[in-house]
Write a protein that holds these residues in place. Structure first.
Motif, PDB file in Angstrom:
ATOM      1  N   HIS A 164     -51.862  12.566   1.914  1.00 27.30           N
ATOM      2  CA  HIS A 164     -51.692  11.489   2.892  1.00 27.30           C
ATOM      3  C   HIS A 164     -50.480  10.645   2.562  1.00 27.30           C
ATOM      4  CE1 HIS A 164     -56.048  12.284   3.663  1.00 27.30           C
ATOM      5  NE2 HIS A 164     -55.612  12.132   4.898  1.00 27.30           N
ATOM      6  N   THR A 165     -49.793  10.199   3.598  1.00 32.66           N
ATOM      7  CA  THR A 165     -48.750   9.184   3.448  1.00 32.66           C
ATOM      8  C   THR A 165     -49.171   8.028   4.349  1.00 32.66           C
ATOM      9  OG1 THR A 165     -47.414   9.889   5.338  1.00 32.66           O
ATOM     10  CG2 THR A 165     -47.037  11.057   3.252  1.00 32.66           C
ATOM     11  N   ARG A 171     -48.228   7.260   7.283  1.00 29.10           N
ATOM     12  CA  ARG A 171     -48.403   7.622   8.696  1.00 29.10           C
ATOM     13  C   ARG A 171     -48.843   9.055   8.916  1.00 29.10           C
ATOM     14  NH1 ARG A 171     -42.685   6.239  11.203  1.00 29.10           N
ATOM     15  NH2 ARG A 171     -42.033   7.312   9.295  1.00 29.10           N
ATOM     16  N   LEU A 172     -48.850   9.873   7.850  1.00 33.51           N
ATOM     17  CA  LEU A 172     -49.032  11.321   8.025  1.00 33.51           C
ATOM     18  C   LEU A 172     -50.155  11.885   7.174  1.00 33.51           C
ATOM     19  CD1 LEU A 172     -45.244  12.261   7.737  1.00 33.51           C
ATOM     20  CD2 LEU A 172     -46.543  11.968   9.859  1.00 33.51           C
ATOM     21  N   ARG A 173     -50.587  13.080   7.601  1.00 31.67           N
ATOM     22  CA  ARG A 173     -51.553  13.859   6.834  1.00 31.67           C
ATOM     23  C   ARG A 173     -50.993  15.273   6.768  1.00 31.67           C
ATOM     24  NH1 ARG A 173     -57.527  14.711   6.547  1.00 31.67           N
ATOM     25  NH2 ARG A 173     -57.774  16.943   6.767  1.00 31.67           N
ATOM     26  N   ASP A 210     -51.885  19.111   5.757  1.00 32.77           N
ATOM     27  CA  ASP A 210     -53.002  19.988   5.425  1.00 32.77           C
ATOM     28  C   ASP A 210     -52.702  21.395   5.927  1.00 32.77           C
ATOM     29  OD1 ASP A 210     -53.463  19.809   8.155  1.00 32.77           O
ATOM     30  OD2 ASP A 210     -55.197  18.491   7.978  1.00 32.77           O
ATOM     31  N   ARG A 233     -49.280  16.281  10.298  1.00 37.87           N
ATOM     32  CA  ARG A 233     -50.012  15.668  11.419  1.00 37.87           C
ATOM     33  C   ARG A 233     -49.901  14.151  11.349  1.00 37.87           C
ATOM     34  NH1 ARG A 233     -53.082  20.050  12.934  1.00 37.87           N
ATOM     35  NH2 ARG A 233     -53.554  21.465  11.200  1.00 37.87           N
ATOM     36  N   ARG A 262     -51.420  10.741  10.994  1.00 37.60           N
ATOM     37  CA  ARG A 262     -52.635  10.408  10.240  1.00 37.60           C
ATOM     38  C   ARG A 262     -53.739   9.878  11.156  1.00 37.60           C
ATOM     39  NH1 ARG A 262     -52.813   7.503   4.388  1.00 37.60           N
ATOM     40  NH2 ARG A 262     -55.030   7.178   4.365  1.00 37.60           N
ATOM     41  N   GLU A 263     -53.340   9.055  12.144  1.00 32.52           N
ATOM     42  CA  GLU A 263     -54.347   8.429  13.017  1.00 32.52           C
ATOM     43  C   GLU A 263     -54.995   9.419  13.978  1.00 32.52           C
ATOM     44  OE1 GLU A 263     -54.232   4.499  14.160  1.00 32.52           O
ATOM     45  OE2 GLU A 263     -54.385   4.544  11.963  1.00 32.52           O
ATOM     46  N   GLY A 279     -54.317  12.916  14.267  1.00 37.21           N
ATOM     47  CA  GLY A 279     -54.443  14.316  13.860  1.00 37.21           C
ATOM     48  C   GLY A 279     -53.489  15.238  14.594  1.00 37.21           C
ATOM     49  N   TYR A 325     -40.371  10.764   9.878  1.00 34.04           N
ATOM     50  CA  TYR A 325     -41.531  11.561   9.426  1.00 34.04           C
ATOM     51  C   TYR A 325     -41.116  12.636   8.415  1.00 34.04           C
ATOM     52  CZ  TYR A 325     -44.318   9.605  13.293  1.00 34.04           C
ATOM     53  OH  TYR A 325     -44.984   8.781  14.146  1.00 34.04           O
TER      54      TYR A 325
END
Ligand SMILES: CC(C)(COP(=O)(O)OP(=O)(O)OC[C@H]1O[C@@H](n2cnc3c(N)ncnc32)[C@H](O)[C@@H]1OP(=O)(O)O)[C@@H](O)C(=O)NCCC(=O)NCCS
Length: 192
Positions: free
Chosen positions: A10-11, A13-15, A17, A74, A76-77, A79, A112
Motif C-alpha cells: 500500500h501507498t 493512494r495506491l494498492r 497486488d 490499483r 487504494r480507495e 480498487g 502514480y
C-alpha cells in the motif's frame, strides 16, 4: 516470512497486488493502446492474450529467482486498475532487479508511477536486501526517462542501435540505482 506476505503493498493512494481474471479487458485496452505499447515488448492483440498473460502470472510465485512478476496498480480507495508494474527478480541476490511500469493514459500525470515505484524500490532495497535496480528504456520514451530521473536513477549506458525491435534498430538506455544511493536520497530529502 513467505514472499507472498509482501503483497498487497500500500501507498498513500495506491494498492499493488496480483492481476485478476476480471482485469483482462482493462489490461488489454491500455496495453494495446499505441501510446502505451510503442516501446514495450509485450503488446496483446486480443483480450484473450491479456487473459492468458494474467493466467500465466497467477501460476507464478512472487519473488522467485529469475522470474517476472507483473503487479496490478490499483487506486487504494476504489480498487480500480490504473496500470501495472513488472519486477524481474534476478537469479541471485548479487544481480540487479529490473523494473518496468505502464499507466493507463487517463491516469498519467498524477504521480502514480512515482508513488508505486517508490514503494516497490523501498521493499526491494529494504526487506529483500537487493543492491541494485535497473531500468532499460528507448531514449525516445521521454516520460519513462523523466520517471527514472525523478526517482534518482543514473544513466549508465546508451547502447546505440543495439536492439532490433518491430522492424528497426533502436537505441537502449540503461539506468541504475544502488541501495546506498537510495538511502542517501532519503537522508537528503529528510534534511532539506
Ligand atoms: C512511464 C509512465 C508510467 C510514466 O507515467 P507518468 O504519469 O508520467 O508518471 P508519474 O505518475 O510519476 O507522474 C509524474 C507527473 O505527474 C505530475 N504530478 C501530478 N500530481 C502529482 C503528485 N501528487 N505527485 C507526483 N507527481 C505528480 C508530476 O508533476 C509529473 O509531471 P511532470 O513530469 O510533467 O512534472 C507512463 O508514461 C507510461 O505508462 N508510458 C507508457 C508505458 C511505457 O513505455 N513504460 C515504460 C516501459 S519500461
Amino acid at each position: 516470512m513467505p514472499a507472498e506476505s509482501h503483497l498487497p503493498m500500500h501507498t498513500a493512494r495506491l494498492r499493488l497486488d496480483a492481476l485478476r481474471e476480471e482485469d483482462a479487458q482493462d489490461l488489454f485496452a491500455y496495453r494495446s493502446d499505441p501510446r502505451i505499447a510503442r516501446y514495450q515488448g509485450w503488446r496483446p492483440d486480443a483480450v484473450e492474450d491479456a487473459a492468458a498473460f494474467i493466467a500465466r502470472q497467477s501460476t507464478r510465485r512472487f519473488a522467485e529467482p529469475d522470474g517476472w512478476n507483473q503487479l496490478a496498480i490499483r487506486l487504494r480507495e476504489s480498487g480500480e486498475l490504473v496500470g501495472d508494474l513488472g519486477i524481474h527478480f534476478p537469479p541471485s541476490q548479487q544481480d540487479a532487479v529490473e523494473l518496468g511500469i505502464s499507466l493507463m493514459p487517463a491516469h498519467q500525470g498524477s504521480g502514480y508511477a512515482r508513488e508505486a515505484m517508490r514503494a516497490v524500490i523501498g521493499h526491494l532495497f529494504g526487506e529483500f536486501g537487493y543492491r541494485r535496480i535497473v531500468g532499460s528504456v528507448d531514449p525516445r520514451n521521454h516520460a519513462s526517462v523523466a520517471l527514472l530521473h525523478a526517482l534518482g536513477f543514473r544513466k549508465e549506458a546508451h547502447h546505440v542501435e543495439s536492439l532490433y525491435f518491430r522492424g528497426e534498430w533502436v537505441d537502449d538506455l540503461v539506468f541504475a540505482l544502488l541501495a546506498r544511493e537510495w538511502s542517501d536520497q532519503a537522508v537528503a530529502n529528510d534534511t532539506r
